[in-house]
Motif scaffolding. Structure first.
Motif: not given
Length: 292
Positions: A16, A49, A56-60, A62-63, A65-66
């Motif tokens: 990040e 964002y 920082k990672l947003n929800e997309y 994070i998805f 990256k996982e």
């Protein structure tokens, strides 16, 4: 999506931090920033964002990256896995033994003692994936015609008789003398049996087989017990260690076969396969030169 873009994203997602990620990836920060923007444009979503001076990672993000984590981890260990596979292949010899299985087992044991890192994959079924193929002139070899490198060893065929038999008075015989004798034989599924049947036919008779088995040990024990006589290859069955059996030479017809060892150059043989081929030919030649 390009793999490079995904790897760049993954590093930024872990840290990040664009500057740190650029240093780890050994790329310029502008090039890294452009790669992330291109990926976001391709996916049509933002992945990060800003939070102060950090991202920082947003929800997309994070998805993504996982989903990428197991893939990137596999890619990271892939070179080591391939290197391990190459090392394993370089130490493996695949051997198909269609004849002389007893002596070939001994040769493999001897080679393994001298080269303990070698891995053997031995089969007694025909296969086009073998590095070494051991067969005889009684075998169908049309499929081996394209294999250039091979060695041939001639092996005489004797007759094994019980020591208490009247035949034991001879040192050599004409094969026709056995026309009324009981035979012990390896079963018809083995390559040696039809080979011997053909010599009997040439001598003018069909062998009277009273016992047949896939077990070489059983054949030897039955000869020693006086149940019958049997054909005996000069060296490929190993050393004659039973004092109740005598071997007789066959004067007529001349009974012998070829043991053929192929190095399958169609498989781009490894150096260890070539070394084992040469070792095998040396050992077979030594066996051929010994007197029974």
């Amino acid at each position: 999506m390009e793999l490079t873009s995904l790897k760049y994203f993954y590093e930024v997602a872990k840290t990040e931090h664009l500057t740190k990620a650029a240093e780890i990836l050994h790329v310029s920060q502008p090039a890294l920033t452009k790669s992330i923007r291109n990926l976001e444009e391709e996916l049509r979503v933002k992945l990060f964002y800003k939070e102060g001076r950090r991202i920082k990672l947003n929800e997309y993000g994070i998805f993504l990256k996982e989903k990428l984590t197991p893939i990137i981890e596999e890619l990271d260990i892939l070179p080591a896995s391939i290197e391990k596979l190459v090392d394993l292949a370089s130490r493996t010899v695949r051997v198909t033994v269609l004849a002389a299985s007893t002596i070939m087992t001994d040769i493999i044991i001897d080679f393994k003692r001298q080269n303990p890192e070698t891995i053997f994959r031995m089969s007694q079924k025909e296969s086009g994936n073998s590095d070494i193929i051991v067969t005889t002139n009684s075998s169908s070899r049309e499929s081996l015609d394209t294999i250039k490198k091979h060695g041939v060893i001639e092996e005489k065929i004797y007759v094994a008789v019980p020591k208490n038999s009247d035949l034991a008075a001879f040192n050599s015989i004409d094969l026709s003398m056995l026309s009324e004798r009981d035979f012990i034989a390896l079963s018809g599924s083995r390559r040696f049996r039809p080979f011997c049947d053909a010599y009997c036919a040439y001598a003018g008779f069909n062998p009277r087989v009273v016992f047949e088995s896939d077990s070489l040990i059983a054949v030897k024990n039955l000869i020693a017990a006086g149940i019958g006589v049997a054909f005996w290859p000069e060296f490929s069955w190993g050393k004659l260690d039973n004092h109740n059996i005598k071997l007789l030479k066959i004067d007529h017809p001349i009974c012998q076969r070829e043991i053929v060892v192929y190095l399958n150059d169609n498989q781009n043989p490894s150096s260890i396969s070539t070394k084992f081929f040469e070792f095998t030919m040396k050992k077979l030649s030594e066996k051929q030169s010994l007197q029974i």
